[in-house]
Design a protein around this motif. Structure first.
Motif, PDB file in Angstrom:
ATOM      1  N   CYS A 192      -5.899  -0.806  -1.505  1.00  0.00           N
ATOM      2  CA  CYS A 192      -5.655  -1.432  -0.202  1.00  0.00           C
ATOM      3  C   CYS A 192      -6.967  -1.791   0.496  1.00  0.00           C
ATOM      4  CB  CYS A 192      -4.843  -0.466   0.651  1.00  0.00           C
ATOM      5  SG  CYS A 192      -4.513  -1.055   2.307  1.00  0.00           S
ATOM      6  N   CYS A 216       0.842  -1.200   0.000  1.00  0.00           N
ATOM      7  CA  CYS A 216       0.000   0.000   0.000  1.00  0.00           C
ATOM      8  C   CYS A 216       0.879   1.254   0.000  1.00  0.00           C
ATOM      9  CB  CYS A 216      -0.924  -0.006   1.212  1.00  0.00           C
ATOM     10  SG  CYS A 216      -1.927   1.492   1.300  1.00  0.00           S
ATOM     11  N   CYS A 253      -0.445   3.111   3.722  1.00  0.00           N
ATOM     12  CA  CYS A 253      -0.215   2.524   5.055  1.00  0.00           C
ATOM     13  C   CYS A 253       0.905   1.482   5.044  1.00  0.00           C
ATOM     14  CB  CYS A 253      -1.506   1.934   5.621  1.00  0.00           C
ATOM     15  SG  CYS A 253      -2.028   0.414   4.797  1.00  0.00           S
ATOM     16  N   ASP A 273      -7.327  -2.255   3.599  1.00  0.00           N
ATOM     17  CA  ASP A 273      -7.420  -1.563   4.888  1.00  0.00           C
ATOM     18  C   ASP A 273      -7.806  -0.105   4.729  1.00  0.00           C
ATOM     19  OD1 ASP A 273      -6.836  -3.732   6.300  1.00  0.00           O
ATOM     20  OD2 ASP A 273      -4.819  -3.133   6.947  1.00  0.00           O
ATOM     21  N   CYS A 274      -7.105   0.607   3.835  1.00  0.00           N
ATOM     22  CA  CYS A 274      -7.289   2.062   3.810  1.00  0.00           C
ATOM     23  C   CYS A 274      -7.764   2.599   2.464  1.00  0.00           C
ATOM     24  CB  CYS A 274      -5.989   2.758   4.244  1.00  0.00           C
ATOM     25  SG  CYS A 274      -4.714   2.731   2.982  1.00  0.00           S
TER      26      CYS A 274
HETATM   27 ZN    ZN Z   1      -3.342   0.865   3.025  1.00  0.00          ZN
END
Ligand code: ZN
Ligand code: BJW
Length: 244
Positions: free
Chosen positions: A152, A132, A135, A154-155
């Motif tokens: 990503c 990513c 992050c 997650d983010c």
């Molecule tokens: Zn990320």
């Protein structure tokens, strides 16, 4: 290089490897050439067809991430069916025989691990991993092709190939471990690398200065051929299996 001198060099290396307690290998694109992986420089080299600055720099990715990702998707497609060759397989066997063995590779193809090598330091990353850009989350993703543009989980930020581009620093943890091993090994094999990209290019020289027997195996002479203890001209897939 005459056949006689190749055989003499192979004997020298065989004797040294039979005695050695710690061995380091530095590999480059040439070791995977016989598996069908294109090298970077020289005949048929990737950088002959494409400009590295257009595709393998952080600036290129910032300018046109889709173009860069298309390049890496094409490379993933090319690599997917390829398998390790006799050189990769022999090095995996050598690791089993030694108490201290580290394989430092500049290659991102993962073929050493596929051959069974365990102690591998990937200086320039791995094409089968994505990272990513925000992050730093690192994951393996072997899909071919990877749907573009990947983001990503997650983010939501853009993912990039987990490879080291020109002008980027190498992972300091990996680089430190590589230097540590280079400085303490008794024998270092430098296989299939043109010795043009730093910092990997100078590692053989460092090992030599520290007293190691440094052996080059390459189809062509490199800027270091005359500096190393032994330089063997030939294909990695043919020479490496004869070394032990
Ligand atoms: Zn990320
Ligand atoms: C066979 C065979 C067979 C064929 N059997 N043999 C100090 C001085 C000058 C410049 C620098 C410096 N320090 C850093 C730099 C800048 C730069 C650099 O080195 N530039 C040079 C070109 C001058 N280095 C970097 O930017 C590195 N970062 C860094 O050091 O950070 C700190 C810093 C930054 C900026 C300034 C100063 C310090 C990062 C380098 C990242 C390299 N990335 C790539 C792309 C990876 C991702 C991807 O694949 O897309 O890594 S470039 C490409 O080259 C790839 C390779 O790993 C790497 C090395 O290539 P390799 O493996 O040697 O392949 P080839 O094709 O060159 O050679 C193949 C060889 O095999 C040939 O010799 C054939 O004869 C042989 N062969 N078939 C045996 N069957």
């Amino acid at each position: 290089m005459s056949q006689h001198s190749v055989e003499k060099s192979i004997c020298t290396v065989r004797d040294a490897l039979a005695e050695a307690k710690s061995v380091v290998v530095l590999s480059g694109a040439g070791i995977s050439a016989e598996s069908g992986v294109p090298t970077f420089r020289g005949q048929g080299g990737l950088w002959r067809q494409y400009r590295a600055t257009d595709l393998a720099t952080p600036e290129a990715f910032a300018r046109d991430p889709k173009l860069v990702w298309e390049f890496y998707n094409w490379r993933r497609e090319l690599l997917e069916p390829l398998r390790p060759n006799a050189a990769h397989l022999s090095l995996a066997k050598l690791e089993n025989r030694l108490s201290s063995f580290v394989l430092i590779t500049q290659n991102i193809d993962g073929l050493h691990q596929m051959a069974g090598s365990r102690n591998v330091l990937e200086l320039h990353g791995n094409i089968w991993k994505v990272r990513c850009t925000a992050c730093g989350r690192l994951t393996e993703d072997r899909r071919v092709p990877l749907p573009l543009l990947p983001t990503c989980e997650d983010c939501g930020a853009l993912l990039r190939p987990h490879v080291v581009w020109f002008g980027e620093t190498l992972d300091p943890g990996i680089l430190d471990r590589a230097y540590e091993e280079v400085l303490r090994c008794e024998v270092m094999l430098v296989i299939g690398t043109s010795g043009t990209v730093q910092p990997a290019a100078s590692m053989g020289m460092l090992a030599g200065r520290n007293g190691a027997l440094v052996v080059e195996i390459n189809l062509e002479p490199t800027p270091y051929s005359d500096i190393y203890s032994v330089s063997i001209a030939g294909k990695a897939g043919e020479i490496v299996p004869q070394l032990f």
